[in-house]
Scaffold this motif. Sequence first.
Motif, mmCIF file in Angstrom:
data_model
loop_
_atom_site.group_PDB
_atom_site.id
_atom_site.type_symbol
_atom_site.label_atom_id
_atom_site.label_comp_id
_atom_site.label_asym_id
_atom_site.label_seq_id
_atom_site.Cartn_x
_atom_site.Cartn_y
_atom_site.Cartn_z
ATOM 1 N N ARG A 3 0.832 -1.192 0.000
ATOM 2 C CA ARG A 3 0.000 0.000 0.000
ATOM 3 C C ARG A 3 0.878 1.258 0.000
ATOM 4 N N HIS A 5 0.873 5.338 0.484
ATOM 5 C CA HIS A 5 0.136 6.493 0.963
ATOM 6 C C HIS A 5 -0.077 7.466 -0.194
ATOM 7 N N GLU A 6 -1.153 8.229 -0.123
ATOM 8 C CA GLU A 6 -1.499 9.127 -1.225
ATOM 9 C C GLU A 6 -0.388 10.120 -1.542
ATOM 10 N N GLU A 66 -3.573 4.405 -2.060
ATOM 11 C CA GLU A 66 -4.568 4.896 -1.119
ATOM 12 C C GLU A 66 -5.188 6.208 -1.618
ATOM 13 N N GLY A 67 -6.493 6.308 -1.499
ATOM 14 C CA GLY A 67 -7.178 7.537 -1.861
ATOM 15 C C GLY A 67 -7.346 7.774 -3.344
ATOM 16 N N ARG A 69 -9.534 7.122 -5.558
ATOM 17 C CA ARG A 69 -10.891 6.741 -5.948
ATOM 18 C C ARG A 69 -11.164 7.035 -7.421
ATOM 19 N N ALA A 72 -11.084 4.213 -9.951
ATOM 20 C CA ALA A 72 -12.049 3.114 -9.893
ATOM 21 C C ALA A 72 -12.650 2.831 -11.261
ATOM 22 N N TYR A 79 -11.148 -0.714 -7.164
ATOM 23 C CA TYR A 79 -11.080 0.117 -5.963
ATOM 24 C C TYR A 79 -11.727 -0.647 -4.817
ATOM 25 N N ASP A 81 -11.292 -1.223 -0.236
ATOM 26 C CA ASP A 81 -10.614 -0.887 1.013
ATOM 27 C C ASP A 81 -9.886 0.451 0.903
ATOM 28 N N ARG A 82 -10.552 1.426 0.288
ATOM 29 C CA ARG A 82 -10.063 2.801 0.158
ATOM 30 C C ARG A 82 -8.757 2.902 -0.639
ATOM 31 N N ALA A 83 -8.534 1.986 -1.563
ATOM 32 C CA ALA A 83 -7.319 2.031 -2.396
ATOM 33 C C ALA A 83 -7.622 1.444 -3.773
#
Length: 297
Positions: A3, A5-6, A66-67, A69, A72, A79, A81-83
């Motif tokens: 993962r 981070h944004e 992450e982030g 969206r 998607a 998309y 689990d918020r990723a």
Amino acid sequence: MERWHEDRWRAAAQAHEARVDAAVAGHLHRRDRGIRHPVEDFLFQYYRHQPSHLRVWHPGLGIALEGARERAAWPFYTYADRAAFVDDVAFASDRQGLVRSTVALLRATLERPATFSCFGLHEWAMVYRSAPADIRHTGLPLRLGHDGTDAVVEQHPLRCSHFDAYRFFTDPAKPRNSVALQADSRTAYEQPGCLHAGMDLYKHAYRLSPAVGSDLVMDCFELAREIRTLDMQASPYDVSSLGLEPVAIETTEGRAEYARRQREFSERARPLRERLLAAVAPLRTAAPARRAASARR
């Protein structure tokens, strides 16, 4: 799945955009003004991947953003689990034939010994016994003229191993090649010393995107651009108007220089070929996994 981070992945995307912008600035400047450039135009005309597409950053397989969206709705992204991440199963199922054929070609090329005796005569064979109006780069003069170009082809054996160069040979030149290449024989003849095999790593990379990450696509693009420069320097065309010195392969010294630089490119291409194979390795099991899951349902 790793993962990101944004902040991390958006910084990586911005850095990629800046890298692409610097690499294509000259091409875009010329394109907007209708100025031709036989070296760099090739990278966007023969390889049909536009700068706007090259500029879009993808992390490749195994990284969740992450982030993200907005991704998607992007092809081959999921998309959850918020990723957002590239869905290897979806890609493998949709592009199964491409993955299989590309992996087979890359593996065969890696396993075959490199040869350095073609001396770039493929470009000469594309001009051999042709009318002046029929040559590919009409804006560039031939260094030795048409008769001189024909004489070079007749004095040196043609040893082209790359079908996508061979298919552009003139009809009188094709029988002079050491082998009659066919579209379905690429895997049988492709060898790592070939300049076009090195350039085609860029094609393989972008065709396998987004499963292949954009950093690798750009590494292949930059190598392809350097190789294309030698390709045209060693051609029968006078490229001095482009600020390039010819590699006169009709001379002993020119052939030695060509083979030396060809060998260097072959050595640089090898790790890129290996990275491409590693990048798509998960796809080899993804499609069978989906078929098995569907069978269970």
